[in-house]
Structures are given as structure tokens and as C-alpha cells.
Design an enzyme around this catalytic site. Structure first.
Site, PDB file in Angstrom:
ATOM      1  N   GLU A 289       1.095  -3.978  -7.126  1.00 18.91           N
ATOM      2  CA  GLU A 289      -0.341  -4.558  -6.497  1.00 18.91           C
ATOM      3  C   GLU A 289      -1.420  -4.477  -7.464  1.00 18.91           C
ATOM      4  O   GLU A 289      -2.607  -4.015  -7.251  1.00 18.91           O
ATOM      5  CB  GLU A 289      -0.592  -3.466  -5.493  1.00 18.91           C
ATOM      6  CG  GLU A 289       0.286  -3.394  -4.197  1.00 18.91           C
ATOM      7  CD  GLU A 289       0.048  -2.590  -3.044  1.00 18.91           C
ATOM      8  OE1 GLU A 289      -0.755  -1.334  -3.185  1.00 18.91           O
ATOM      9  OE2 GLU A 289       0.716  -2.633  -2.017  1.00 18.91           O
ATOM     10  N   ASP A 368       6.623   0.098   3.515  1.00 24.51           N
ATOM     11  CA  ASP A 368       5.209   0.753   3.250  1.00 24.51           C
ATOM     12  C   ASP A 368       4.766   1.423   4.657  1.00 24.51           C
ATOM     13  O   ASP A 368       3.837   1.200   5.087  1.00 24.51           O
ATOM     14  CB  ASP A 368       4.068  -0.289   2.760  1.00 24.51           C
ATOM     15  CG  ASP A 368       2.822   0.189   2.398  1.00 24.51           C
ATOM     16  OD1 ASP A 368       2.832   1.324   2.150  1.00 24.51           O
ATOM     17  OD2 ASP A 368       1.862  -0.461   2.428  1.00 24.51           O
ATOM     18  N   GLU A 396      -2.441   5.678   7.681  1.00 28.88           N
ATOM     19  CA  GLU A 396      -2.757   4.264   7.435  1.00 28.88           C
ATOM     20  C   GLU A 396      -2.389   3.343   8.505  1.00 28.88           C
ATOM     21  O   GLU A 396      -3.021   2.232   9.093  1.00 28.88           O
ATOM     22  CB  GLU A 396      -2.306   3.784   6.231  1.00 28.88           C
ATOM     23  CG  GLU A 396      -2.658   2.292   5.732  1.00 28.88           C
ATOM     24  CD  GLU A 396      -1.931   1.860   4.355  1.00 28.88           C
ATOM     25  OE1 GLU A 396      -1.259   2.666   3.721  1.00 28.88           O
ATOM     26  OE2 GLU A 396      -2.010   0.921   4.060  1.00 28.88           O
TER      27      GLU A 396
HETATM   28  C1  GCV Z   1      -2.778   3.083  -3.047  1.00 24.87           C
HETATM   29  C2  GCV Z   1      -0.022   0.163   0.273  1.00 24.87           C
HETATM   30  C3  GCV Z   1      -1.588   0.653   0.743  1.00 24.87           C
HETATM   31  C4  GCV Z   1      -2.566   0.784  -0.511  1.00 24.87           C
HETATM   32  C5  GCV Z   1      -1.768   1.746  -1.429  1.00 24.87           C
HETATM   33  C6  GCV Z   1      -0.464   1.273  -1.832  1.00 24.87           C
HETATM   34  C7  GCV Z   1       0.372   2.202  -2.616  1.00 24.87           C
HETATM   35  O1  GCV Z   1       0.062  -0.838  -0.222  1.00 24.87           O
HETATM   36  O2  GCV Z   1      -2.137  -0.433   1.517  1.00 24.87           O
HETATM   37  O3  GCV Z   1      -3.823   1.094  -0.220  1.00 24.87           O
HETATM   38  O4  GCV Z   1      -2.682   1.732  -2.755  1.00 24.87           O
HETATM   39  O5  GCV Z   1       0.230   1.104  -0.515  1.00 24.87           O
HETATM   40  O6  GCV Z   1       1.200   3.050  -2.041  1.00 24.87           O
HETATM   41  O7  GCV Z   1       0.132   2.316  -3.891  1.00 24.87           O
END
Ligand code: GCV
Length: 681
Positions: A289, A368, A396
Site C-alpha cells: 500500500e 484484510d 475497521e
Molecule cells: C495501516 C488495511 C487498512 C489500512 C492499514 C492496512 C494494513 O488496508 O485499511 O488502514 O494500514 O490494512 O494492515 O497495513
């Protein structure tokens, strides 16, 4: 009564404690617990004293002595090595963190295998006392099944928390450390009381000032924070940015095989360990990411992790390396790519290539932290690489701590998953200390759900998720029901309210799942925010999480005739998942593309099941609200009202999910609900 700040460490008069009053008046602590002896043992004695004050209202006197007296009446705190001779405790060696509690003949003995074990034994005794479960003849030995029990903070230095739903960061504000020391100590106490022994203090996305945490500008502050947690047996990890050698060090690259890069990290590690000699190590999100990583230099993740491992190794440090690596620049038109495959495809070929002080951190599922996704095939497959399972306590995708969603209910399911790779291959059976050649999961890491809200977690009942995580990380064989009951009694007392609150907790996950995305299809959530429905929100995006619903069918074919993801599992599981008849129905749309008229096991079509679960989920959310209302007279007004307003918001959310999902499928198919309930057109 519940003072929400105290979570499961409430002040109250325990009946069991009152009966034991004379005995609890005097503590004899062994030499090792003398001030100047081990810090954790000293804290354990202090916690005993505080705990008795909390449950009985008086502070016992403490006598430190060279050797405890076998004959006297009182409380004896120490380590097994000292106390076993005097009290002839069973000489069986326990795992690190283990303890024995024995109460008989007017003597209470709490003996830790080591200092943290003493601390955990004290907290366990206090919990038993608060639950009125202490009696003459009590003898308990327990030890953590998982060596590593970690909390991950996604806190940024500006004070925000990525995916935080309970107020700003406990640690930072405006780019600096800025905290209430008492509150951090209270936090460390809460964590230690459920056995947490590691904490990473900054977001895995290491940006802005967080990149400077490994510089002298901040290291003094890191050391000060480490000192608070240290007394509670909790060691710190720092999340680091893999690109630091060029962003901080001004080197031409961060290539893990470049000698100047390795030298830079070695020097940096030496500096960091000067400030925090017992730092547990670094946590790394790389090539994920947008974060930099070894792929930038055509290197493997083993190259990246091992280079860092060599830097921290001489100081006793470890590298926790995340396996959340996937292409987030996907073209939705391309059906050949499957994000679910990514972690296994990237990391399985590297099994055995990592240094001994590298631990891979693997999200429980291939996507995720979805409400329902399968356990990743990496578990049970890795045999030559240390690894832990990553969970998410912060909600989340499970309702942002507005909706009640008791996560241990789902985690129990994960722990029961049988990887079908050799004997004793359920996840809970795989958890234990790593020894080469076994696929042991060394423990757990979880993204925490706390912030500066007075009750820590926003929704007071979300405290059960933090508590439950600690308990499951300690022993993955504990059931969600046991944990819910424990937590409810500790938080709301031994009266009838606790049993009813536990019952609400246990209904909450299935309710949430029913009004959420159906049958493991995932990602029908509002993009970015991840609260509330947006059924096609991710359909045409770059994130690789599609359901491809059309007028006739929905879901991704992940069998060998589709993306082939099922083949990453053991042969037995691959066959089970690949056949819709044997695939668990709560995951059927994760693994299969099915027509809406597909007949499910209950004889109804898939579409009718989608309608039914969404109507039911809403009804269950409404029932939870009513059950909560019936507790009005048993609870503190403030807690009652605050939770009530969350349940009301949850019901509004459940209504949106129900109606948007049902309308979406009604519009796609034109097929009405066979029970004639209202579906909006
Ligand atoms: C910290 C998901 C979440 C992100 C998070 C990522 C991760 O994509 O939406 O906010 O980033 O996981 O676990 O690194």
C-alpha cells in the site's frame, strides 16, 4: 456498578475477598521482589496490594524477606525457584509466564515461573477473587500457550489513529510524544492483566515525523515510554520505514543488499539500543500500500528482513515482518488476478529463507480483516519460518465501535479451523513456541482499539474485545462464551446483569455478519471509511476486491477452474473449498461464483438466503437494543445511556445494510422476497 475507565479492573467489594480478609492482610514477598530486584516482580507485589485495595478497600502490609516462612498465615509472592522448596509446589517446569496459585491452610501462594509469571499469577488471582471464585483448596497452574502476545498501535505522531474509533492517540499529539503518564501506566496495567507482553507504538505506515522516531530527537522519549511498559513485562517494538536509509540517511538507495545500507541500519540499531537496551525490535510493513520495500530493488522479502535482522540481532532484537503484500494497483477488468493469492504466492517460496530472529506477521485471512473470510493457507504450510497471526481488535470492518461486534466469537471459529496438514493441525493446536521443522504459530499480534476516550474503546462493550484478545492470545483454546462471562462479571459484577450482558455479546457477531456482506463475499463497505454499505464501492477500484455481481450470479470462482486460490490449501481443504457442496456456506461466495437460484443446504435459493439473513440481522440488532433497555435499572446511568445511544446508531446502520443489500439484489434479479417483506425498489 461500572466505572468505565477501570474496564475489567473494577473497584468493588468482593464477597470472597471479605471472607479472606485476615489472610490478605499480610504479604510476604521473596527477596527477588525487593526494590532493586527485578522490576516486574516489584510491580507484581504492588499490583497485589493495589488489587486488594480495589476489591476490599484496604492496603495490606508488605514484608520483604530473605526467605518465606512455611508455617505462617498470609500471602506469599515469589518465583517458583524460591517458593517451591518451602511450599513443596509441583516441580514441573512451566513455559515462560506461567504461574501456580495455591490457597490452603491459611496460606495463599502465588509463584511465577519467572517475574512476568508472578505478575500474571497476581492478576489471575485478583480476577478469581473479583469473580468470587477463590475457595480453600484452590490450586491452579497456568501458562501462556503463545510466547508472543502483541498489541499493534496504528497511532500517528500528529495524534490521529489510522482506523481508530475511540478518540486520539494515547501517546502523541502535534508531532511529539505527549501523554498522561498515569494513563499510560493504567493502560500497561490493563494489558499486563491479560498477559500482553509486546507492543508496537506507532503505525505500520511510517510517515512524516514517525520516520524520526529512530533519531536522537525522539529516542529519549521512546526510552521513557519503554520504561513505563517495562515494569509490566511489556517490551516495545518500533515500526520503521524501509526507505529510511535514503529518506533519513541520504544514501542513494535503501537496497537491502547494498553494503552502505546494511551498515547504516547497523549503526542506527546500535544508537537505538543505546537508548532502549531491551527494545524488542522493529515491525515492518514493506512493499505494501505504497510503503517502500525490497521489491523496489528487485530483492526478496527475505533479503529485506534478514538485513534488518542482522542489524538488531547483536542487541537481542527481532524483526516482525508483515506478509500483507499485494498489488493495490489492480485493473478491475483483469479477471486473471486474485488478490487473495498474494500472501501465499509471495511468502511460501521463501519458507526457510529468513534469519532466526525474523518473525512473519500474517493477517488471519487472505484479504484484510473482513467480517468473514477464510483462514489464510499460509498457516499450517510454513514449517521453517517463525510466524504469528495478525488480528484486528479495532473494528475497521466490524462496525467502528459504534456497532457491537464481539470479536472473540469469530476468533474462536478461526482457532478451530483445521489446516489439515498433519496430525493436530487445528490453528489452536498449532499455537506454541516455534521449534524448527514444525509449523507452530508463535502467537498473535493485533491492531488495538483504544484511544483517549474516557472508556478507552468508545463503545464500553468493545472493552470485551481487548480483554478477549488478551485471553485468546494467552490460550487459543478458551471459548468465546467463557471469555464473555469472565469479562462481564469482572466489568459489571457478579449480579444477574453480567449474565445478560454476556448473552448480548454472544449474539452480536452473528447479527453483524447477517446484516453485512453475505456469505463471505466481502468488501461491500463504504470505500476508505469502511463503515456502512456501498455495494459496488470497490467494484471498479484498484484494490482487487471484487464480487462481480450481475443479474444472474455473484462471487469469484477461486477453484482450479477460476483463480486457483483453493489449491494453496492442503489437499483436503483444497477439495473441501473447491466444491460448493462441501464448502462452508458462510464462505461460499468467497470461493465460488454462484447463480442466485443456487440451492443452499436449507433448501432455499442463495438469493432468498441473502434476503433472509439481512432481515434477520436487522431484527437481531433490534433485539439487542431491547435487551439493553431491559438492563436500565441494573446499570450506572452514564454507561447505560452511552451504550444505548450506540445501539440506536447500530440499528440505523443495520437498517441501511439490510435495505441497500436487499434492494440491490432485488433490482439486479427482479425476484421478490418469497415471504413478502418490504424490499424497497
Ligand atoms: C495501516 C488495511 C487498512 C489500512 C492499514 C492496512 C494494513 O488496508 O485499511 O488502514 O494500514 O490494512 O494492515 O497495513
Amino acid at each position: 456498578m461500572n466505572n468505565e475507565y477501570n474496564c475489567w479492573l473494577q473497584e468493588r467489594k468482593s464477597q470472597a475477598a471479605i471472607a479472606l480478609l485476615p489472610l490478605l492482610n499480610t504479604i510476604f514477598a521473596e527477596e527477588g521482589a525487593l526494590p532493586g530486584g527485578g522490576e516486574v516482580a516489584v510491580q507484581a507485589v504492588e499490583e497485589f496490594r493495589r488489587g486488594i485495595k480495589r476489591l476490599l478497600g484496604f492496603s495490606p502490609s508488605v514484608h520483604f524477606s530473605q526467605s518465606a516462612q512455611a508455617g505462617g498465615c498470609g500471602v506469599f509472592l515469589g518465583t517458583v525457584s524460591r517458593l517451591e522448596k518451602i511450599f513443596s509446589l509441583s516441580g514441573q517446569k512451566q513455559a515462560a509466564g506461567g504461574f501456580t496459585i495455591r490457597f490452603r491452610d491459611k496460606q495463599l501462594v502465588i509463584a511465577g515461573q519467572d517475574e512476568p509469571g508472578l505478575l500474571y499469577g497476581v492478576f489471575r488471582f485478583l480476577a478469581l477473587l473479583a469473580m468470587d471464585l477463590v475457595h480453600d483448596g484452590l490450586e491452579i497452574s497456568d501458562a501462556p500457550v503463545s510466547p508472543l502476545r502483541m498489541i499493534n498501535h496504528w497511532d500517528n505522531l500528529d495524534g490521529t489513529i489510522e482506523r481508530g474509533y475511540a478518540g486520539p492517540s494515547l501517546f502523541y499529539r502535534n508531532g511529539r510524544f505527549d501523554y498522561d503518564r498515569q494513563r499510560i501506566e493504567d493502560y500497561a496495567r490493563l494489558l499486563a492483566s491479560v498477559g500482553i507482553n509486546r507492543i508496537s507504538i506507532n503505525n505500520v505506515n511510517v510517515r512524516d515525523e514517525a520516520k524520526l522516531l529512530i533519531t536522537e530527537e525522539y529516542l529519549g522519549d521512546v526510552a521513557a515510554l519503554a520504561a513505563v511498559f517495562r515494569r509490566f513485562g511489556i517490551k516495545l517494538f518500533l515500526s520503521i520505514n524501509f526507505g529510511a536509509p535514503w529518506s533519513l540517511g541520504k544514501l542513494p538507495s535503501a537496497d537491502p543488499l547494498a553494503p552502505d545500507v546494511a551498515a547504516w541500519w547497523k549503526e542506527r540499531a546500535a544508537l537505538i539500543y543505546k537508548y532502549i537496551p531491551d527494545l524488542a525490535g522493529f515491525l515492518v510493513k514493506a512493499d505494501s500500500e505504497g510503503e517502500p520495500g525490497p521489491f523496489l530493488y528487485n530483492r526478496t522479502h527475505a533479503d529485506g528482513a534478514n538485513m534488518l535482522a542482522q542489524a538488531v540481532g547483536p542487541h537481542g532484537g527481532e524483526i516482525i515482518w508483515r506478509c500483507f503484500v499485494y498489488n493495490c494497483q489492480q485493473d478491475w477488468r483483469d479477471h486473471s488476478f486474485d488478490r487473495a493469492r498474494a500472501a501465499y504466492d509471495h511468502f511460501m517460496p521463501l519458507d526457510g529463507a529468513f534469519n532466526d530472529n525474523v518473525i512473519l506477521q500474517i493477517k488471519f485471512g487472505p484479504y484484510d480483516f473482513q467480517v468473514r473470510e477464510p483462514v489464510t493457507p499460509l498457516f499450517g504450510s510454513f514449517s521453517k519460518t517463525r510466524h504469528v497471526m495478525e488480528l484486528q481488535i479495532t473494528q475497521e470492518y466490524t462496525g467502528h465501535q459504534i456497532d457491537l461486534c464481539y470479536l472473540p466469537w469469530f476468533w474462536e471459529d478461526l482457532m478451530c479451523f483445521d489446516t489439515a496438514q498433519g496430525p493436530a493441525s487445528r490453528i489452536s493446536e498449532l499455537v506454541g513456541p516455534y521449534s524448527g521443522g514444525h509449523s507452530f504459530i508463535e502467537g498473535f499480534a493485533a491492531v488495538v482499539n483504544v484511544g483517549l476516550d474516557r472508556n478507552w474503546t468508545g463503545h464500553t462493550l468493545a472493552q470485551a474485545n481487548l480483554y478477549g484478545y488478551g485471553r485468546i492470545a494467552w490460550n487459543p483454546n478458551l471459548t468465546a462464551t467463557e471469555i464473555a462471562r469472565e469479562w462481564s462479571v469482572l466489568s459489571f459484577g457478579t449480579g444477574p446483569a453480567a449474565e445478560r450482558i454476556a448473552a448480548i455479546l454472544l449474539k452480536s457477531y452473528p447479527a453483524y455478519e447477517k446484516y453485512n456482506a453475505p456469505f463471505g463475499v466481502c468488501f461491500m463497505v463504504t470505500p476508505g471509511l469502511h463503515y456502512g454499505p456501498n455495494i459496488e464501492g470497490y467494484e471498479y477500484s484498484r484494490w482487487g476486491t471484487y464480487h462481480r455481481a450481475d443479474a444472474k450470479a455473484i462471487g469469484i470462482d477461486r477453484t482450479p477452474s477460476g483463480t486457483g486460490y483453493t489449491s494453496q490449501y492442503s489437499a483436503k481443504n483444497a477439495a473441501m473449498f473447491a466444491d460448493p457442496a462441501s464448502c462452508p456456506e458462510n464462505l461460499i461466495l468467497f470461493f465460488h461464483r454462484l447463480r442466485y437460484d443456487y440451492k443452499m443446504k436449507n433448501g432455499e435459493t442463495l438469493l432468498q438466503n441473502i434476503y433472509d439473513t439481512h432481515f434477520e440481522g436487522y431484527e437481531e440488532a433490534a433485539a439487542m437494543l431491547e435487551q439493553w433497555k431491559s438492563l436500565k435499572d441494573s446499570l450506572e446511568e452514564e454507561v447505560y445511556q452511552a451504550v444505548l445511544s450506540r445501539f440506536e446508531r447500530q440499528l440505523a446502520n443495520a437498517r441501511e445494510w439490510r435495505d441497500q443489500i436487499n434492494t440491490y439484489f432485488f433490482r439486479k434479479t427482479g425476484i421478490a422476497d418469497k415471504r413478502g417483506r418490504k424490499i424497497y425498489d
